[in-house]
Motif scaffolding. Sequence first.
Motif, PDB file in Angstrom:
ATOM      1  N   ASN A  18       0.840  -1.201   0.000  1.00 49.99           N
ATOM      2  CA  ASN A  18       0.000   0.000   0.000  1.00 49.99           C
ATOM      3  C   ASN A  18       0.878   1.256   0.000  1.00 49.99           C
ATOM      4  OD1 ASN A  18      -1.740   2.135   0.571  1.00 49.99           O
ATOM      5  ND2 ASN A  18      -2.992   0.929   1.978  1.00 49.99           N
ATOM      6  N   SER A  19       0.908   1.943  -1.124  1.00 49.70           N
ATOM      7  CA  SER A  19       1.797   3.102  -1.274  1.00 49.70           C
ATOM      8  C   SER A  19       1.360   4.310  -0.456  1.00 49.70           C
ATOM      9  CB  SER A  19       1.920   3.489  -2.749  1.00 49.70           C
ATOM     10  OG  SER A  19       0.653   3.842  -3.266  1.00 49.70           O
ATOM     11  N   SER A  20       0.179   4.259   0.162  1.00 49.01           N
ATOM     12  CA  SER A  20      -0.240   5.380   1.008  1.00 49.01           C
ATOM     13  C   SER A  20       0.420   5.332   2.395  1.00 49.01           C
ATOM     14  CB  SER A  20      -1.767   5.416   1.156  1.00 49.01           C
ATOM     15  OG  SER A  20      -2.223   4.321   1.922  1.00 49.01           O
ATOM     16  N   HIS A  21       1.029   4.195   2.729  1.00 47.19           N
ATOM     17  CA  HIS A  21       1.755   4.079   4.000  1.00 47.19           C
ATOM     18  C   HIS A  21       3.159   4.651   3.844  1.00 47.19           C
ATOM     19  CE1 HIS A  21      -1.328   1.642   5.806  1.00 47.19           C
ATOM     20  NE2 HIS A  21      -1.098   0.580   5.058  1.00 47.19           N
ATOM     21  N   PRO A  22       3.717   5.209   4.921  1.00 45.38           N
ATOM     22  CA  PRO A  22       5.115   5.639   4.874  1.00 45.38           C
ATOM     23  C   PRO A  22       6.033   4.432   4.636  1.00 45.38           C
ATOM     24  CG  PRO A  22       4.031   6.422   6.882  1.00 45.38           C
ATOM     25  CD  PRO A  22       3.086   5.489   6.208  1.00 45.38           C
ATOM     26  N   GLN A  23       7.192   4.696   4.093  1.00 50.18           N
ATOM     27  CA  GLN A  23       8.131   3.629   3.735  1.00 50.18           C
ATOM     28  C   GLN A  23       8.454   2.720   4.917  1.00 50.18           C
ATOM     29  OE1 GLN A  23      11.399   4.779   1.213  1.00 50.18           O
ATOM     30  NE2 GLN A  23      12.730   3.250   2.123  1.00 50.18           N
ATOM     31  N   GLU A  24       8.719   3.294   6.088  1.00 55.62           N
ATOM     32  CA  GLU A  24       9.078   2.465   7.244  1.00 55.62           C
ATOM     33  C   GLU A  24       7.913   1.575   7.674  1.00 55.62           C
ATOM     34  OE1 GLU A  24      11.237   0.386   9.702  1.00 55.62           O
ATOM     35  OE2 GLU A  24      12.051   1.795   8.253  1.00 55.62           O
ATOM     36  N   ALA A  25       6.702   2.085   7.595  1.00 52.59           N
ATOM     37  CA  ALA A  25       5.524   1.267   7.921  1.00 52.59           C
ATOM     38  C   ALA A  25       5.392   0.119   6.925  1.00 52.59           C
ATOM     39  CB  ALA A  25       4.261   2.127   7.921  1.00 52.59           C
ATOM     40  N   ARG A  26       5.678   0.379   5.675  1.00 54.34           N
ATOM     41  CA  ARG A  26       5.606  -0.675   4.654  1.00 54.34           C
ATOM     42  C   ARG A  26       6.623  -1.778   4.945  1.00 54.34           C
ATOM     43  NH1 ARG A  26       5.411   2.294  -1.045  1.00 54.34           N
ATOM     44  NH2 ARG A  26       4.613   0.286  -1.750  1.00 54.34           N
ATOM     45  N   ARG A  27       7.797  -1.370   5.408  1.00 56.16           N
ATOM     46  CA  ARG A  27       8.806  -2.373   5.786  1.00 56.16           C
ATOM     47  C   ARG A  27       8.322  -3.201   6.982  1.00 56.16           C
ATOM     48  NH1 ARG A  27      13.997  -1.891   3.618  1.00 56.16           N
ATOM     49  NH2 ARG A  27      14.391   0.075   2.563  1.00 56.16           N
ATOM     50  N   GLN A  28       7.670  -2.551   7.937  1.00 53.02           N
ATOM     51  CA  GLN A  28       7.158  -3.271   9.108  1.00 53.02           C
ATOM     52  C   GLN A  28       6.076  -4.263   8.690  1.00 53.02           C
ATOM     53  OE1 GLN A  28       5.997   0.050  11.572  1.00 53.02           O
ATOM     54  NE2 GLN A  28       7.922   0.008  12.708  1.00 53.02           N
ATOM     55  N   TRP A  29       5.197  -3.858   7.798  1.00 53.31           N
ATOM     56  CA  TRP A  29       4.166  -4.766   7.311  1.00 53.31           C
ATOM     57  C   TRP A  29       4.802  -5.939   6.559  1.00 53.31           C
ATOM     58  CZ3 TRP A  29      -0.527  -5.100   9.065  1.00 53.31           C
ATOM     59  CH2 TRP A  29      -1.181  -3.984   9.566  1.00 53.31           C
ATOM     60  N   ALA A  30       5.819  -5.643   5.746  1.00 50.94           N
ATOM     61  CA  ALA A  30       6.508  -6.709   5.017  1.00 50.94           C
ATOM     62  C   ALA A  30       7.176  -7.672   5.995  1.00 50.94           C
ATOM     63  CB  ALA A  30       7.538  -6.111   4.059  1.00 50.94           C
ATOM     64  N   LYS A  31       7.772  -7.136   7.046  1.00 51.02           N
ATOM     65  CA  LYS A  31       8.411  -7.973   8.065  1.00 51.02           C
ATOM     66  C   LYS A  31       7.377  -8.892   8.723  1.00 51.02           C
ATOM     67  CE  LYS A  31      12.326  -7.342   9.510  1.00 51.02           C
ATOM     68  NZ  LYS A  31      13.621  -7.981   9.205  1.00 51.02           N
ATOM     69  N   LEU A  32       6.187  -8.359   8.958  1.00 46.69           N
ATOM     70  CA  LEU A  32       5.120  -9.150   9.559  1.00 46.69           C
ATOM     71  C   LEU A  32       4.660 -10.257   8.601  1.00 46.69           C
ATOM     72  CD1 LEU A  32       3.538  -9.321  12.174  1.00 46.69           C
ATOM     73  CD2 LEU A  32       1.880  -7.729  11.196  1.00 46.69           C
ATOM     74  N   SER A  33       4.582  -9.947   7.330  1.00 45.96           N
ATOM     75  CA  SER A  33       4.233 -10.959   6.336  1.00 45.96           C
ATOM     76  C   SER A  33       5.288 -12.067   6.313  1.00 45.96           C
ATOM     77  CB  SER A  33       4.098 -10.322   4.947  1.00 45.96           C
ATOM     78  OG  SER A  33       3.732 -11.285   3.992  1.00 45.96           O
ATOM     79  N   LEU A  34       6.559 -11.673   6.385  1.00 45.54           N
ATOM     80  CA  LEU A  34       7.628 -12.671   6.447  1.00 45.54           C
ATOM     81  C   LEU A  34       7.506 -13.540   7.695  1.00 45.54           C
ATOM     82  CD1 LEU A  34      10.755 -10.599   5.312  1.00 45.54           C
ATOM     83  CD2 LEU A  34       9.535 -12.363   4.005  1.00 45.54           C
ATOM     84  N   LEU A  35       7.147 -12.934   8.816  1.00 45.41           N
ATOM     85  CA  LEU A  35       6.978 -13.690  10.056  1.00 45.41           C
ATOM     86  C   LEU A  35       5.901 -14.768   9.895  1.00 45.41           C
ATOM     87  CD1 LEU A  35       7.472 -14.185  13.111  1.00 45.41           C
ATOM     88  CD2 LEU A  35       5.746 -12.408  13.541  1.00 45.41           C
ATOM     89  N   ALA A  36       4.766 -14.383   9.339  1.00 43.13           N
ATOM     90  CA  ALA A  36       3.687 -15.357   9.132  1.00 43.13           C
ATOM     91  C   ALA A  36       4.148 -16.472   8.194  1.00 43.13           C
ATOM     92  CB  ALA A  36       2.442 -14.661   8.580  1.00 43.13           C
ATOM     93  N   ASN A  37       4.828 -16.098   7.125  1.00 40.92           N
ATOM     94  CA  ASN A  37       5.310 -17.082   6.159  1.00 40.92           C
ATOM     95  C   ASN A  37       6.317 -18.029   6.805  1.00 40.92           C
ATOM     96  OD1 ASN A  37       5.237 -17.818   3.230  1.00 40.92           O
ATOM     97  ND2 ASN A  37       7.422 -17.438   3.425  1.00 40.92           N
ATOM     98  N   ARG A  38       7.211 -17.488   7.602  1.00 47.35           N
ATOM     99  CA  ARG A  38       8.229 -18.320   8.253  1.00 47.35           C
ATOM    100  C   ARG A  38       7.631 -19.220   9.320  1.00 47.35           C
ATOM    101  NH1 ARG A  38      12.661 -13.425   8.103  1.00 47.35           N
ATOM    102  NH2 ARG A  38      13.123 -13.712   5.883  1.00 47.35           N
ATOM    103  N   ARG A  39       6.583 -18.765   9.958  1.00 49.66           N
ATOM    104  CA  ARG A  39       5.896 -19.642  10.923  1.00 49.66           C
ATOM    105  C   ARG A  39       5.257 -20.806  10.182  1.00 49.66           C
ATOM    106  NH1 ARG A  39       2.270 -18.438  14.765  1.00 49.66           N
ATOM    107  NH2 ARG A  39       2.961 -20.425  15.575  1.00 49.66           N
ATOM    108  N   MET A  40       4.721 -20.559   8.992  1.00 49.83           N
ATOM    109  CA  MET A  40       4.171 -21.657   8.192  1.00 49.83           C
ATOM    110  C   MET A  40       5.280 -22.618   7.798  1.00 49.83           C
ATOM    111  SD  MET A  40       1.260 -20.068   5.631  1.00 49.83           S
ATOM    112  CE  MET A  40       2.284 -18.790   4.938  1.00 49.83           C
ATOM    113  N   LEU A  41       6.425 -22.077   7.420  1.00 48.67           N
ATOM    114  CA  LEU A  41       7.563 -22.905   7.025  1.00 48.67           C
ATOM    115  C   LEU A  41       8.070 -23.724   8.212  1.00 48.67           C
ATOM    116  CD1 LEU A  41       9.373 -23.592   4.631  1.00 48.67           C
ATOM    117  CD2 LEU A  41      10.839 -21.677   5.262  1.00 48.67           C
TER     118      LEU A  41
END
Length: 179
Positions: free
Chosen positions: A47-70
């Motif tokens: 979502n480009s309406s979020h600030p860059q750092e927030a986008r990184r935090q959301w991406a980090k959270l997505s990685l966390l969920a993915n890694r928990r599945m792994l």
Amino acid sequence: MSSDTCREEPGRDLSTWTLDQLQTFIHDARGQQLETARVAAQGQAYNSSHPQEARRQWAKLSLLANRRMLDNAEEPSARLAQQDFMLRMWVIGRLGPDDTDPDWSPEALASDTLDALTFTLTQAAGLAEVWRDLPIEQIRELRWHKNLTAHLDNLVGHLEPGPVRERIVAWTATRQHLP
């Protein structure tokens, strides 16, 4: 909001949750819940309406969920690894690399990708020449290698000259011949 509330309301739209709510949910989630959370967090990262750092935090959270599945998978999953690699590449390409964080470091992504491959470059190239004659299991594994290396064309430009970059360049050439 507790994750128990979400379990009672499975149709709840996780894309409307805050970062903290989704992080709490991911901590206790399992199976399809993790996939739903991964997709919701990744959507927020895009979502480009979020600030860059927030986008990184959301991406980090997505990685966390993915890694928990792994972590909970019975065997390594090429699909989950590919999701990890593609999101990391997206962040590096769109939001910029960050060598202080291994998730956003091009060199770390290159190393992680090479480590995930079960065939050597020579094996993959040799099998690619005769893939039509191979058993379905080997064709599937070659296809996994093609999927696991889908981001390499974009990654090459972010890598410093050296042996890792040379291996990545070689894989991009071999990838074209994989089924």
